[in-house]
Write a protein that holds these residues in place. Sequence first.
Motif, short mmCIF file in Angstrom:
data_model
loop_
_atom_site.label_atom_id
_atom_site.label_comp_id
_atom_site.label_asym_id
_atom_site.label_seq_id
_atom_site.Cartn_x
_atom_site.Cartn_y
_atom_site.Cartn_z
N LEU A 63 0.83 -1.20 0.00
CA LEU A 63 0.00 0.00 0.00
C LEU A 63 0.87 1.26 0.00
O LEU A 63 0.53 2.25 -0.66
CB LEU A 63 -0.93 -0.01 1.22
CG LEU A 63 -1.98 -1.14 1.24
CD1 LEU A 63 -2.76 -1.10 2.54
CD2 LEU A 63 -2.92 -1.02 0.04
N ASP A 64 1.98 1.22 0.74
CA ASP A 64 2.91 2.36 0.75
C ASP A 64 3.48 2.60 -0.64
O ASP A 64 3.64 3.75 -1.07
CB ASP A 64 4.05 2.12 1.75
CG ASP A 64 3.59 2.23 3.20
OD1 ASP A 64 2.53 2.82 3.44
OD2 ASP A 64 4.31 1.71 4.09
N TYR A 65 3.79 1.50 -1.34
CA TYR A 65 4.33 1.64 -2.70
C TYR A 65 3.26 2.19 -3.64
O TYR A 65 3.56 3.04 -4.50
CB TYR A 65 4.82 0.28 -3.21
CG TYR A 65 5.39 0.35 -4.62
CD1 TYR A 65 6.71 0.74 -4.82
CD2 TYR A 65 4.61 0.03 -5.73
CE1 TYR A 65 7.24 0.83 -6.12
CE2 TYR A 65 5.12 0.12 -7.02
CZ TYR A 65 6.43 0.51 -7.20
OH TYR A 65 6.94 0.60 -8.48
N GLN A 66 2.03 1.72 -3.50
CA GLN A 66 0.94 2.20 -4.35
C GLN A 66 0.71 3.69 -4.15
O GLN A 66 0.38 4.42 -5.09
CB GLN A 66 -0.34 1.43 -4.03
CG GLN A 66 -0.31 -0.03 -4.43
CD GLN A 66 -0.28 -0.23 -5.94
OE1 GLN A 66 0.77 -0.38 -6.52
NE2 GLN A 66 -1.44 -0.20 -6.56
N ASN A 67 0.87 4.16 -2.91
CA ASN A 67 0.57 5.56 -2.59
C ASN A 67 1.75 6.50 -2.80
O ASN A 67 1.57 7.67 -3.16
CB ASN A 67 0.09 5.67 -1.14
CG ASN A 67 -1.24 4.98 -0.92
OD1 ASN A 67 -2.09 4.97 -1.80
ND2 ASN A 67 -1.42 4.39 0.26
N HIS A 68 2.97 5.99 -2.58
CA HIS A 68 4.13 6.89 -2.59
C HIS A 68 5.28 6.42 -3.48
O HIS A 68 6.33 7.06 -3.50
CB HIS A 68 4.65 7.07 -1.16
CG HIS A 68 3.61 7.50 -0.19
ND1 HIS A 68 3.03 8.76 -0.19
CD2 HIS A 68 3.00 6.81 0.84
CE1 HIS A 68 2.14 8.84 0.78
NE2 HIS A 68 2.09 7.68 1.42
N GLY A 69 5.10 5.29 -4.18
CA GLY A 69 6.18 4.78 -5.02
C GLY A 69 7.30 4.19 -4.18
O GLY A 69 7.12 3.85 -3.01
#
Length: 238
Positions: A63-69
């Motif tokens: 989810l962190d990657y989806q939101n902030h790369g």
Amino acid sequence: MKQEKQQKIALMRYGAIAPIIAGLDERYPSKTAFYTEISAKGLMGPDGKLHHYAPATIEKWYLDYQNHGFEGLVPKGRSDAGMSRKLDEELQERIRYFKTNYPRMSAAAIYRQLKSDGSVINGQVSESTVSRFVKRLQSELRQTPNKDMRRYERPHINEVWCGDSSVGPRLTDSDGKKHRIYIIALIDDASRFITGIDVFYHDNFINLMSVMKSAIKEILHPCQYSLLVFHIDMLQLI
């Protein structure tokens, strides 16, 4: 935390979620199944040790990657580094994972594991804080704190694996003949995690080594694995 170490941790996290970023494989019925499998297999950290993160933690990375790369996977430094702090949500989730999957793992062993994998640094969280949280979890999970005094406990995961075999039921083959089967398994002493298991028609050293090979293949670099398998094969010739 030094920038180089932060980048290595971020790369480890990205490697864990890369398959789901590219598209969930059809062999996984859901994302939850993917997180659970990665959690069970464990991840090789920058320190060269195998770490088992909770499924919820791996989901948070995604989810962190989806939101902030990629930047969302980089650990953030703490403004209160070196100061005492309470257990944050991620630490609580890690401790809950250990007590749910390895109920015989003591609070002291969990604390050592958290320090070993860098989840806590000296002075940030005390062992007594972890111990109090573990006691609450035991009550919540209805686990008994009684410890089996007959077994010793290694302080870290993958320090000692214990192996044993058990007689299984008789199976009937396609020709109608019955065969006794044997279950051979390896278990990690600290975490009580089953590292290798298989079923055979014979209980012997060769089959034990077969289970050993399949277990170490999951945690070693290919070069290390090939070297260790060579030594195992030499043992079988002695």
